[in-house]
Design a protein around this motif. Sequence first.
Motif, PDB file in Angstrom:
ATOM      1  N   HIS A  16       0.878  -1.167   0.000  1.00  0.00           N
ATOM      2  CA  HIS A  16       0.000   0.000   0.000  1.00  0.00           C
ATOM      3  C   HIS A  16       0.920   1.222   0.000  1.00  0.00           C
ATOM      4  O   HIS A  16       1.483   1.591   1.041  1.00  0.00           O
ATOM      5  CB  HIS A  16      -0.931   0.001   1.220  1.00  0.00           C
ATOM      6  N   PRO A  17       1.128   1.827  -1.181  1.00  0.00           N
ATOM      7  CA  PRO A  17       2.124   2.895  -1.304  1.00  0.00           C
ATOM      8  C   PRO A  17       1.942   4.067  -0.333  1.00  0.00           C
ATOM      9  O   PRO A  17       2.933   4.575   0.196  1.00  0.00           O
ATOM     10  CB  PRO A  17       1.967   3.363  -2.757  1.00  0.00           C
ATOM     11  N   ASP A  18       0.721   4.498  -0.086  1.00  0.00           N
ATOM     12  CA  ASP A  18       0.520   5.681   0.746  1.00  0.00           C
ATOM     13  C   ASP A  18       0.860   5.460   2.218  1.00  0.00           C
ATOM     14  O   ASP A  18       1.213   6.405   2.916  1.00  0.00           O
ATOM     15  CB  ASP A  18      -0.914   6.181   0.627  1.00  0.00           C
ATOM     16  N   HIS A  20       3.098   3.008   3.208  1.00  0.00           N
ATOM     17  CA  HIS A  20       4.440   2.430   3.255  1.00  0.00           C
ATOM     18  C   HIS A  20       4.445   1.057   3.926  1.00  0.00           C
ATOM     19  O   HIS A  20       5.432   0.667   4.547  1.00  0.00           O
ATOM     20  CB  HIS A  20       5.438   3.375   3.949  1.00  0.00           C
ATOM     21  N   ALA A 126       2.068  -1.507  -7.648  1.00  0.00           N
ATOM     22  CA  ALA A 126       2.448  -0.591  -6.568  1.00  0.00           C
ATOM     23  C   ALA A 126       3.614   0.314  -6.936  1.00  0.00           C
ATOM     24  O   ALA A 126       3.782   1.394  -6.362  1.00  0.00           O
ATOM     25  CB  ALA A 126       2.811  -1.394  -5.319  1.00  0.00           C
ATOM     26  N   THR A 128       4.500   2.458  -9.310  1.00  0.00           N
ATOM     27  CA  THR A 128       4.337   3.883  -9.632  1.00  0.00           C
ATOM     28  C   THR A 128       3.910   4.695  -8.417  1.00  0.00           C
ATOM     29  O   THR A 128       4.364   5.829  -8.242  1.00  0.00           O
ATOM     30  CB  THR A 128       3.346   4.101 -10.792  1.00  0.00           C
ATOM     31  N   GLY A 129       3.067   4.129  -7.567  1.00  0.00           N
ATOM     32  CA  GLY A 129       2.656   4.835  -6.350  1.00  0.00           C
ATOM     33  C   GLY A 129       3.804   4.999  -5.375  1.00  0.00           C
ATOM     34  O   GLY A 129       3.944   6.043  -4.725  1.00  0.00           O
ATOM     35  N   ILE A 130       4.639   3.972  -5.255  1.00  0.00           N
ATOM     36  CA  ILE A 130       5.795   4.051  -4.366  1.00  0.00           C
ATOM     37  C   ILE A 130       6.800   5.067  -4.911  1.00  0.00           C
ATOM     38  O   ILE A 130       7.341   5.888  -4.163  1.00  0.00           O
ATOM     39  CB  ILE A 130       6.435   2.665  -4.176  1.00  0.00           C
ATOM     40  N   ALA A 132       6.103   7.663  -6.721  1.00  0.00           N
ATOM     41  CA  ALA A 132       5.524   8.994  -6.495  1.00  0.00           C
ATOM     42  C   ALA A 132       5.761   9.446  -5.048  1.00  0.00           C
ATOM     43  O   ALA A 132       6.064  10.623  -4.801  1.00  0.00           O
ATOM     44  CB  ALA A 132       4.031   8.991  -6.821  1.00  0.00           C
ATOM     45  N   GLN A 133       5.646   8.521  -4.092  1.00  0.00           N
ATOM     46  CA  GLN A 133       5.930   8.851  -2.701  1.00  0.00           C
ATOM     47  C   GLN A 133       7.414   9.199  -2.518  1.00  0.00           C
ATOM     48  O   GLN A 133       7.749  10.123  -1.794  1.00  0.00           O
ATOM     49  CB  GLN A 133       5.543   7.683  -1.790  1.00  0.00           C
TER      50      GLN A 133
END
Length: 157
Positions: A16-18, A20, A126, A128-130, A132-133
Amino acid sequence: MAELRGCPFPEDLLYHPDTHLWFAAEGGDLYRVGVTPFGVAIAGEILLFTSKPMGLKLTAGRAFGLLEAGKTVFPVKTPVGAELVVANEALASSAAEMNRDAYAAWLVRLRIAPAEVATLLPWPAAWTGIEAQMDLWRFDDLASFQTPLLGAGAREI
């Protein structure tokens, strides 16, 4: 094993990228949960983990425990509805292992319904989201990253 900016990401886990967090299926509806190496890096040196009570029913966004890093305490929130089954009690006296091996030092085991699991992402989804974080935190590489002062690390959105 995948790697992104010096951080390892096992491809057999869900992410879950947001938040971590990583999730390892243990059979049935049980998942071992921990913090990714990137999450550990932005938190700073993690000292302790204190879990909420076992058996607690959690809604998405509710904390299942607290991480202490230096003089800062962070709530660790589940991104999915779940039941807190067990905590890694070894981390209550020292969570230093998380700083050495984020995947060996799991936080809790959660019971998660299949419909909720569907919101967690396999590595290819996941990534691309990671990334971006990582951009948000100005995280170029694990080896060279220095934890910013609270509130000073993330870029303005």
